[in-house]
Design an enzyme around this catalytic site. Structure first.
Site, PDB file in Angstrom:
ATOM      1  N   ASN A 117       0.812  -1.223   0.000  1.00  0.00           N
ATOM      2  CA  ASN A 117       0.000   0.000   0.000  1.00  0.00           C
ATOM      3  C   ASN A 117       0.846   1.274   0.000  1.00  0.00           C
ATOM      4  O   ASN A 117       0.358   2.352   0.277  1.00  0.00           O
ATOM      5  CB  ASN A 117      -0.921   0.023   1.216  1.00  0.00           C
ATOM      6  CG  ASN A 117      -1.833  -1.196   1.253  1.00  0.00           C
ATOM      7  OD1 ASN A 117      -1.648  -2.075   2.089  1.00  0.00           O
ATOM      8  ND2 ASN A 117      -2.760  -1.272   0.304  1.00  0.00           N
ATOM      9  N   ILE A 175       1.390   6.855   0.708  1.00  0.00           N
ATOM     10  CA  ILE A 175       0.690   5.816   1.447  1.00  0.00           C
ATOM     11  C   ILE A 175      -0.767   5.774   1.016  1.00  0.00           C
ATOM     12  O   ILE A 175      -1.411   6.805   0.893  1.00  0.00           O
ATOM     13  CB  ILE A 175       0.753   6.088   2.965  1.00  0.00           C
ATOM     14  CG1 ILE A 175       2.202   6.219   3.433  1.00  0.00           C
ATOM     15  CG2 ILE A 175       0.032   4.998   3.751  1.00  0.00           C
ATOM     16  CD1 ILE A 175       2.363   6.864   4.783  1.00  0.00           C
ATOM     17  N   CYS A 176      -1.259   4.587   0.782  1.00  0.00           N
ATOM     18  CA  CYS A 176      -2.695   4.447   0.483  1.00  0.00           C
ATOM     19  C   CYS A 176      -3.393   3.990   1.745  1.00  0.00           C
ATOM     20  O   CYS A 176      -3.280   2.841   2.151  1.00  0.00           O
ATOM     21  CB  CYS A 176      -2.896   3.429  -0.650  1.00  0.00           C
ATOM     22  SG  CYS A 176      -4.639   3.099  -0.954  1.00  0.00           S
ATOM     23  N   LEU A 177      -4.076   4.929   2.401  1.00  0.00           N
ATOM     24  CA  LEU A 177      -4.759   4.599   3.653  1.00  0.00           C
ATOM     25  C   LEU A 177      -6.014   5.457   3.716  1.00  0.00           C
ATOM     26  O   LEU A 177      -5.942   6.676   3.603  1.00  0.00           O
ATOM     27  CB  LEU A 177      -3.818   4.897   4.838  1.00  0.00           C
ATOM     28  CG  LEU A 177      -4.333   4.600   6.242  1.00  0.00           C
ATOM     29  CD1 LEU A 177      -4.585   3.097   6.417  1.00  0.00           C
ATOM     30  CD2 LEU A 177      -3.328   5.072   7.282  1.00  0.00           C
ATOM     31  N   SER A 183      -6.228  -2.575  -2.500  1.00  0.00           N
ATOM     32  CA  SER A 183      -6.014  -1.222  -3.031  1.00  0.00           C
ATOM     33  C   SER A 183      -4.514  -0.949  -3.044  1.00  0.00           C
ATOM     34  O   SER A 183      -4.007  -0.197  -2.228  1.00  0.00           O
ATOM     35  CB  SER A 183      -6.747  -0.183  -2.176  1.00  0.00           C
ATOM     36  OG  SER A 183      -6.449  -0.378  -0.809  1.00  0.00           O
TER      37      SER A 183
END
Lengths: 134, 162, 784
Positions: free
Chosen positions: B84, B92-94, B126
């Protein structure tokens, strides 16, 4: 001996009268803070100079309290979707509470404009206890 | 909203000192005292993961609208392989950090904590790093861990994209 | 007398030239020669006119148309020869000018009676001697010059003229430089008399110069053989007066700059006019610093006095120094010393707020101290005006020039000097002086603030005083001095453009406090309109977060159980507030609240007190319509629901105020109902103790010790003001040091005989009394 009070110059401090809060023991002596600006209920939001009349507090139906300016700003944000920042319930003012009396009209517009949204999975995830500090 | 940041700064220092459950957050604070809009954090990789024993640096940027807007948080570039996280940029994918899902109830320490949890709980649906996500989706954990270890030990980016 | 060859020859020739006459006049000639001869000290003229025989000899041989030239020539030679012989064998014995005069008279005397020398001849001879003396008899030459100087200094110009002309003929020319030097010396003496320690006149130099010239110039110019309008010399004289003025005033620097200020302003202005060279400035300021250190920067001088001296000195320097360069030196010089004084900021603020006389409630403060404080406040307030007009430009300008000296580890003094060395003077014509106020542009206030290392300290201390002031307000109005001080402080902070968040919040706090007070006034007005409400209650309603009161903190929110009536009144106010301000509630802070109470004793005597509400409430436990009431500490504590430690403190307070009395045997506190005066107090105590002797017998040993100690403490109470003063100035001190200081400081009449350990037990007692606190190192300091 008789003692009479001829003149009294008392010093009072005022604070917001939050129903049900009278006997609440505060943990670690911490003040109750507005969840948005992290300033005490009895202080001001960051854009105000004077506490009290100029920067009132509102009590949510969900029992989360904010400076009216803070919650208003948040609810004005499109992504807020009319939800309480703390519990993600649709935010509305608690009824029949003295504090809220003057704020009803002020917030009504905001509350109508924002679209209450249903909870989705993401939000569920974020409400998991491990995300909540303290 | 600098007063809120100043408050957070004070509280973070107190919490990190007092609360053992944050021992993996080595530091969190503004880069300089004059400017509270840029913060740095250092976290330890979670135990029992392939990140264990490594130190990671987070770069945090806070906008004027904070806390109505989420902070912008990245890892230092080229520092962490994670499905991620974009290795090159540290992005960062959060969901927490997206405007859509942000709540002003969060603070910077929450965010750092969430990122730390993300290290232990990668979300391959994701991904920002397709290779690692594929391995995870295929449940080939040993290959995933080996690849992560390789990069953590200095495997170059060049060899990777080839 | 032994005759030399030459002499014999001359005499022979003289006889010879007489020729035929010699036979008849030989004896006369011999007689004349002896009479003329200065070496024949026993038989010559001896300054007496010639006797008849010599007279006729002169007439026959010399003063005679028939006298032959060769004879006269030889006679001249003889006289010259003999005189020279006498001169060279005697000139060493000449010491003073009067010896010279005597000798010259001695030589000249006989010649008056002879027509022997032409006009110039003898003068030339004498000049030769004089010339010789000047060059070969330095002692004499010096003495003559000194004599000349002495005569001129003593105004004996007639004699001086003689000496001077002698000198001129000896030197062969006029001695203008010597004379000018002497005149300047005279100026110096004259000036030191005229430039006495009187600083209230201006143009002293010009006045003195004029009176000098009026008295002496015409004589002196004659002596100098110069016209009276010789500008070169008169200018030199004037400049000498200036130099003298600077020199003398430099020695008096401290008196002028500090002691006599502001009366010394004329002198300061005159100094400004004559100080032209940087080196003179430097000398002046250096001297001032030296004297300032010796007279002000020492432990026995109180902080207020230091501040006052400092402010006066700064103002003086600003008056003298138009370039505004030098005051910084003083600041740098004083700062490290003042930093050691813990009470510096408070003293300054007290003065600034004009609290010198009214609100200094500390018992140890003497009248003189209060007086100095009010002087200081006057000096500070004098300078308010210029601050407002010119703060912005001037202070930013000066900050560029003078980054404060700090943190390099070098002693301040050497840095100060170093700064001097790198400073190059501006040409004086580029310095503009416009009007009387502009040289104060820096503003005394700013300068003093510079003196304290950080502005934050001042602001914090100001806030503390401000808060106290507001709590103690009887009504809702602040005195103007507070307003102006506030304004200044805000402007100071305003200059920073809120770069400092702390400053900002402090200023904001002040605004909120002021608004709270204003709103309290409005609310009070409203509430007093409510029927049947007690209008003797004047409430202040505060936003506690902005007043530095933590809601849970013990002392500020100690709940005391109020007497019913008071509690009822307070509740009415609380309820009315809740009605007027929806959604809010009030909480009483008895420690911050102020009450005026009236005590009526059983015998009808009344007294009034103004105290904090918690003190009054604790005392009210003893209130009763008729009889006097006795209660133990525990009973009081239970009644008001406050912990014993605090109740104890308050009861002690009432004991000291002679409202309550304490009985050691029973542990009961009791009102002093029948006490008219202190004698009665004592007797009532005595009664109490005799009444209980039977029960307290086995207690007597302990009681004896206790009374001994009480005696000691009583005697120590008298030196307490000394201890307090000392600790105020110096922070913390060890008992040994306090002891040796007291030995020195306490006047003999008061008698200080305690030992160090006795002193120490007293100090510990004062710690128990919350007057002192002891530090880890065993020293003591005042409780803040």
């Amino acid at each position: 001996m008789l003692l009479e009070f001829e003149k009294v110059y008392p010093v009072f401090s005022w604070s917001w009268d939050i129903p049900g809060d009278e006997n609440a023991v505060k943990e670690n002596g911490d003040e109750d803070l507005c969840g948005i600006c992290r300033v005490s209920y009895n202080g001001t939001c960051p854009s105000c100079k004077y506490p009290g009349d100029d920067c009132p507090l509102v009590i949510g139906e969900c029992n989360h309290n904010f400076h009216v300016h803070c919650i208003q700003q948040w609810l004005d944000t499109p992504t807020a979707k009319g939800l309480c920042p703390m519990c993600r319930q649709p935010f509305s003012l608690k009824r029949n509470v003295a504090i809220n009396e003057f704020q009803m009209g002020r917030l009504a517009k905001v509350l109508i404009n924002s679209q209450p949204a249903t909870l989705n999975d993401d939000q569920d995830m974020m409400m998991e206890p491990e995300f909540v500090v303290r | 909203m600098s007063s809120r940041l100043a408050k957070e700064y004070k509280n973070v220092a107190k919490t990190l000192r007092a609360d053992q459950s944050f021992s993996h957050v080595l530091s969190l604070g503004p880069c300089s005292d004059d400017n509270l809009t840029h913060w740095d954090a250092q976290i330890m990789g979670p135990a029992d993961t392939c990140y264990s024993g490594y130190k990671f640096t987070l770069r945090i940027q806070v906008t004027d609208r904070y806390p109505l807007e989420p902070p912008k948080i990245r890892f230092a570039p080229f520092s962490i392989p994670h499905c991620n996280i974009d290795f090159d940029s540290g992005r960062i994918c959060l969901t927490l950090l997206e405007q859509e899902h942000w709540s002003p109830a969060w603070d910077l320490l929450h965010c750092v904590q969430a990122i730390w949890l993300l290290l232990a709980n990668p979300e391959p649906d994701s991904p920002l790093d397709v290779d690692l996500a594929c391995l995870l989706r295929a449940k080939d954990y040993s290959a995933h861990d080996a690849l992560v270890c390789y990069y953590l030990n200095g495997g170059s980016h060049g060899s990777r994209s080839n | 007398m032994v005759s030399t060859n030459e002499e014999t020859q001359l005499v022979e020739q003289l006889h010879y030239t007489l020729g035929d006459l010699d036979a008849s006049f030989s004896d006369d000639l011999e007689g004349l020669l002896t009479w003329l001869n200065p070496n024949e000290t026993q038989s010559n003229h001896q300054l007496r006119p010639p006797i008849l025989r010599i007279k006729s000899a002169i007439k026959t041989l010399v003063n005679n148309k028939n006298a032959q030239e060769p004879f006269l020539d030889l006679l001249r030679q003889f006289v010259v020869y003999q005189t020279r012989v006498h001169f060279f064998s005697n000139f060493r014995s000449l010491v003073h000018f009067k010896d010279l005069q005597k000798l010259e008279r001695y030589y000249e005397f006989p010649l008056r009676f002879l027509e022997l020398f032409g006009d110039g001849e003898w003068t030339e001879e004498i000049s030769g001697f004089r010339n010789y003396l000047i060059f070969y008899h330095p002692v004499l030459a010096r003495n003559v010059k000194l004599r000349l100087k002495q005569l001129i200094l003593e105004d004996d110009f007639e004699m001086a003229m003689k000496v001077y002309s002698w000198l001129c003929s000896a030197e062969g020319h006029s001695l203008t430089q010597l004379l000018v030097d002497i005149i300047l010396a005279k100026v110096k003496v004259f000036a030191s008399k005229e430039f006495s320690a009187e600083f209230t006149r201006r143009f002293v130099i010009m006045e003195t110069y004029n009176s000098f010239m009026a008295s002496f110039w015409s004589t002196l110019s004659t002596m100098l053989e110069c016209p009276e309008d010789n500008h070169e010399i008169t200018k030199e004289i004037y400049e000498s007066f200036e130099a003298q003025f600077i020199e003398i005033r430099t020695r008096q620097a401290f008196d002028i700059f500090v002691t006599e200020y502001p009366n010394s302003k004329p002198t300061l202005l005159e100094l400004r006019a004559v100080l032209k060279s940087p080196s003179k400035y430097t000398q002046l300021i250096t001297e001032l610093l030296v004297q300032f250190e010796a007279r002000v920067l020492k432990p026995s001088v109180t902080t207020v006095e230091i501040l006052l001296s400092y402010v006066k000195a700064i103002k003086s320097i600003l008056t003298v120094d138009i370039s505004n360069r030098y005051f910084q030196l003083l600041t740098n010089f004083v700062r490290p010393y003042l930093m050691e004084r813990r009470d510096a900021v408070v003293s300054f603020l007290n003065a600034m707020l004009g609290m010198g006389t009214i609100e200094h409630r500390e018992s140890g403060t003497k009248v003189s101290q209060a007086n100095i404080t009010s002087q200081l406040s006057k000096e500070i307030s004098d300078s308010y005006q210029p601050i407002f007009t010119t703060t912005m430009e001037s202070s930013s300008h000066s900050q560029q020039q003078y980054t404060p000296i700090r943190a390099t580890g070098e002693p301040v003094c050497s840095q100060v000097i170093a700064r001097f060395l790198e400073w190059s003077p501006e040409p004086s014509d580029s310095i503009q002086f416009n009007g009387d106020n502009s040289f104060m542009s820096e503003g005394i206030f700013n300068i003093i603030i510079e003196l304290f290392d950080s502005r934050d300290v001042i602001i914090a201390e100001f806030l503390r005083l401000f808060k106290e002031k507001l709590f103690n307000l009887r009504g809702y109005r602040l005195e103007t001095n507070w307003h102006s001080s506030l304004k200044i402080l805000k402007e100071r902070v305003g200059l920073n453009k809120f770069s400092n968040a702390q400053d900002f919040s402090n200023v904001n706090n002040i605004d909120v406090m002021l608004r709270d007070i204003k709103q309290s006034e409005d609310l009070c007005c409203e509430m007093h309109k409510i029927p049947n409400i007690n209008v003797d209650i004047v409430p202040k309603i505060i936003s506690y977060l902005f007043w530095g009161i933590v809601s849970d903190s013990e002392s500020s929110s100690r709940e005391v159980v109020l007497p019913t009536k008071l509690d009822h009144d307070m509740t009415i106010y609380k309820n009315n507030y809740a009605k007027m301000k929806k959604g809010r509630k009030l909480r009483l802070h008895p420690a911050q609240s102020l009450v005026k109470i009236r005590l009526t004793c059983a015998n009808g005597r009344t007294s009034r007190h103004e105290v904090s509400m918690d003190k009054a409430v604790i005392l009210s436990c003893f209130s009763s319509e008729h009889e006097s009431k006795s209660l133990t500490l525990e009973e009081v504590s239970a009644k008001v629901d406050v912990e014993k430690e605090f109740v104890q403190q308050v009861l002690n307070f009432w004991l000291q105020a002679s409202v309550l009395t304490y009985d050691h045997e029973s542990g009961l506190y009791c009102t002093l109902d029948h006490g008219e005066n202190s004698d009665d107090v004592k007797s009532s105590r005595m009664l109490g103790s005799t009444g209980s002797t039977i029960h307290g017998r086995n207690d007597s040993g302990a009681a004896a010790v206790r009374s001994q100690q009480q005696e000691l403490f009583q005697s120590m109470e008298r030196v307490w003001p000394f201890i307090k003063g000392m600790l105020t100035n110096l922070g913390s001190m060890k008992p040994e040091k306090i002891h040796s200081f007291l030995k020195m400081a306490v006047p003999k009449e008061m008698g200080f005989t305690a030992t160090v350990s006795q002193l120490e037990s007293f100090l510990c007692h004062m710690v128990d009394e919350n007057q002192l606190e002891s530090t880890a190192s065993g020293a003591f300091k005042l409780v803040k």
